[in-house]
Design a protein around this motif. Structure first.
Motif, PDB file in Angstrom:
ATOM      1  N   LEU A 140      49.525  39.370  31.997  1.00  0.00           N
ATOM      2  CA  LEU A 140      48.123  39.206  32.558  1.00  0.00           C
ATOM      3  C   LEU A 140      48.190  39.980  33.801  1.00  0.00           C
ATOM      4  O   LEU A 140      47.342  40.674  34.282  1.00  0.00           O
ATOM      5  CB  LEU A 140      47.979  37.866  32.665  1.00  0.00           C
ATOM      6  CG  LEU A 140      46.658  37.462  33.301  1.00  0.00           C
ATOM      7  CD1 LEU A 140      45.382  38.013  32.560  1.00  0.00           C
ATOM      8  CD2 LEU A 140      46.207  35.908  33.529  1.00  0.00           C
ATOM      9  N   CYS A 141      49.532  39.920  34.410  1.00  0.00           N
ATOM     10  CA  CYS A 141      49.655  40.485  35.823  1.00  0.00           C
ATOM     11  C   CYS A 141      49.635  42.152  35.440  1.00  0.00           C
ATOM     12  O   CYS A 141      48.794  42.686  36.382  1.00  0.00           O
ATOM     13  CB  CYS A 141      51.083  40.221  36.365  1.00  0.00           C
ATOM     14  SG  CYS A 141      51.339  41.024  37.749  1.00  0.00           S
ATOM     15  N   VAL A 142      50.168  42.520  34.603  1.00  0.00           N
ATOM     16  CA  VAL A 142      50.393  44.010  34.410  1.00  0.00           C
ATOM     17  C   VAL A 142      48.596  44.470  34.100  1.00  0.00           C
ATOM     18  O   VAL A 142      48.157  45.447  34.422  1.00  0.00           O
ATOM     19  CB  VAL A 142      51.191  44.322  33.267  1.00  0.00           C
ATOM     20  CG1 VAL A 142      50.889  46.112  32.803  1.00  0.00           C
ATOM     21  CG2 VAL A 142      52.394  44.280  33.791  1.00  0.00           C
ATOM     22  N   GLN A 143      48.158  43.647  33.079  1.00  0.00           N
ATOM     23  CA  GLN A 143      46.637  44.037  32.857  1.00  0.00           C
ATOM     24  C   GLN A 143      45.854  43.969  33.966  1.00  0.00           C
ATOM     25  O   GLN A 143      44.806  44.800  34.079  1.00  0.00           O
ATOM     26  CB  GLN A 143      46.261  42.982  31.567  1.00  0.00           C
ATOM     27  CG  GLN A 143      44.825  43.158  31.157  1.00  0.00           C
ATOM     28  CD  GLN A 143      44.190  42.149  30.308  1.00  0.00           C
ATOM     29  OE1 GLN A 143      44.844  41.143  29.924  1.00  0.00           O
ATOM     30  NE2 GLN A 143      43.209  42.024  29.794  1.00  0.00           N
ATOM     31  N   SER A 144      45.745  42.971  34.632  1.00  0.00           N
ATOM     32  CA  SER A 144      45.031  42.887  36.172  1.00  0.00           C
ATOM     33  C   SER A 144      45.225  43.887  37.058  1.00  0.00           C
ATOM     34  O   SER A 144      44.003  44.431  37.733  1.00  0.00           O
ATOM     35  CB  SER A 144      45.194  41.462  36.418  1.00  0.00           C
ATOM     36  OG  SER A 144      44.774  40.575  35.696  1.00  0.00           O
ATOM     37  N   LEU A 145      46.656  44.315  37.228  1.00  0.00           N
ATOM     38  CA  LEU A 145      46.752  45.138  38.137  1.00  0.00           C
ATOM     39  C   LEU A 145      46.954  46.732  38.091  1.00  0.00           C
ATOM     40  O   LEU A 145      46.712  47.714  38.640  1.00  0.00           O
ATOM     41  CB  LEU A 145      47.962  44.939  39.100  1.00  0.00           C
ATOM     42  CG  LEU A 145      47.821  43.472  39.631  1.00  0.00           C
ATOM     43  CD1 LEU A 145      49.260  42.971  40.262  1.00  0.00           C
ATOM     44  CD2 LEU A 145      46.987  43.387  40.616  1.00  0.00           C
ATOM     45  N   SER A 146      46.956  46.850  36.669  1.00  0.00           N
ATOM     46  CA  SER A 146      47.395  48.428  36.215  1.00  0.00           C
ATOM     47  C   SER A 146      46.141  49.254  36.436  1.00  0.00           C
ATOM     48  O   SER A 146      46.142  50.401  36.801  1.00  0.00           O
ATOM     49  CB  SER A 146      47.604  48.500  34.636  1.00  0.00           C
ATOM     50  OG  SER A 146      48.793  47.919  34.447  1.00  0.00           O
ATOM     51  N   VAL A 147      44.791  48.725  36.578  1.00  0.00           N
ATOM     52  CA  VAL A 147      43.515  49.558  36.842  1.00  0.00           C
ATOM     53  C   VAL A 147      43.442  49.906  38.352  1.00  0.00           C
ATOM     54  O   VAL A 147      42.938  50.820  38.519  1.00  0.00           O
ATOM     55  CB  VAL A 147      42.366  48.835  36.738  1.00  0.00           C
ATOM     56  CG1 VAL A 147      41.982  48.343  35.168  1.00  0.00           C
ATOM     57  CG2 VAL A 147      42.144  47.535  37.422  1.00  0.00           C
ATOM     58  N   TYR A 148      44.581  49.402  39.161  1.00  0.00           N
ATOM     59  CA  TYR A 148      44.689  49.658  40.658  1.00  0.00           C
ATOM     60  C   TYR A 148      45.893  50.574  40.957  1.00  0.00           C
ATOM     61  O   TYR A 148      46.186  50.994  41.895  1.00  0.00           O
ATOM     62  CB  TYR A 148      44.618  48.388  41.427  1.00  0.00           C
ATOM     63  CG  TYR A 148      43.473  47.717  41.262  1.00  0.00           C
ATOM     64  CD1 TYR A 148      42.177  48.073  41.768  1.00  0.00           C
ATOM     65  CD2 TYR A 148      43.542  46.594  40.455  1.00  0.00           C
ATOM     66  CE1 TYR A 148      41.092  47.318  41.647  1.00  0.00           C
ATOM     67  CE2 TYR A 148      42.251  45.650  40.301  1.00  0.00           C
ATOM     68  CZ  TYR A 148      41.136  46.074  40.976  1.00  0.00           C
ATOM     69  OH  TYR A 148      40.024  45.400  40.633  1.00  0.00           O
ATOM     70  N   ALA A 149      46.302  51.222  39.783  1.00  0.00           N
ATOM     71  CA  ALA A 149      47.971  51.901  39.755  1.00  0.00           C
ATOM     72  C   ALA A 149      47.759  53.123  40.691  1.00  0.00           C
ATOM     73  O   ALA A 149      48.526  53.381  41.468  1.00  0.00           O
ATOM     74  CB  ALA A 149      48.285  52.394  38.487  1.00  0.00           C
ATOM     75  N   ASP A 150      46.429  53.810  40.782  1.00  0.00           N
ATOM     76  CA  ASP A 150      46.428  55.000  41.602  1.00  0.00           C
ATOM     77  C   ASP A 150      46.541  54.519  42.956  1.00  0.00           C
ATOM     78  O   ASP A 150      46.781  55.229  43.933  1.00  0.00           O
ATOM     79  CB  ASP A 150      45.109  55.708  41.157  1.00  0.00           C
ATOM     80  CG  ASP A 150      45.072  56.365  39.976  1.00  0.00           C
ATOM     81  OD1 ASP A 150      46.060  56.695  39.389  1.00  0.00           O
ATOM     82  OD2 ASP A 150      44.142  56.933  39.178  1.00  0.00           O
TER      83      ASP A 150
END
Length: 135
Positions: A38-48
């Motif tokens: 869930l953490c990866v899913q939630s934060l991956s959109v902010y990777a850039d």
């Protein structure tokens, strides 16, 4: 023309490798959480935006948590308007909304505090830990 194309390909390659590095950073950071997927899913959109910055990762995580807490509070708050609720049911939901309101306030303070990290870093981090860990 070939030179421009090569330059664009090189630039695209660099951007993609930076994004991949940021995603790996997020995955590694999320592995220590209770719900890593869930953490990866939630934060991956902010990777850039996050890149490999622990500060930006923390701010993004707090912002996501704040957004989700506000949404949950609104949902439960709407449930208190259901017709036919018994007094005890209504009071239990109202108590829940009050607790969620405190959570939203403390997460808001934490997000705000993250904006001041350049000044007296450890003091601000201590405040964030106090407010975020309380919930």
């Amino acid at each position: 023309m070939a030179r421009v194309t090569l330059s664009l390909l090189l630039l695209l390659s660099m951007i993609l490798s930076m994004a991949a590095g940021a995603t790996d950073f997020i995955k590694a950071s999320c592995s220590a959480t209770r719900y890593p997927a869930l953490c990866v899913q939630s934060l991956s959109v902010y990777a850039d935006e996050i890149q490999k910055s622990p500060q930006k990762l923390a701010k993004a995580a707090l912002s996501v948590s704040l957004t989700r807490a506000r949404s949950a509070k609104a949902f439960v708050s709407n449930m208190t308007k259901i017709k036919g609720l018994k007094s005890r049911e209504y009071q239990a939901m109202k108590d829940c909304v009050d607790e969620m309101d405190d959570t939203v306030d403390q997460l808001s303070q934490s997000v705000s505090e993250m904006g001041h990290l350049n000044k007296d870093f450890m003091w601000h981090i201590s405040n964030v830990q106090t407010w975020a860990a309380h919930r």
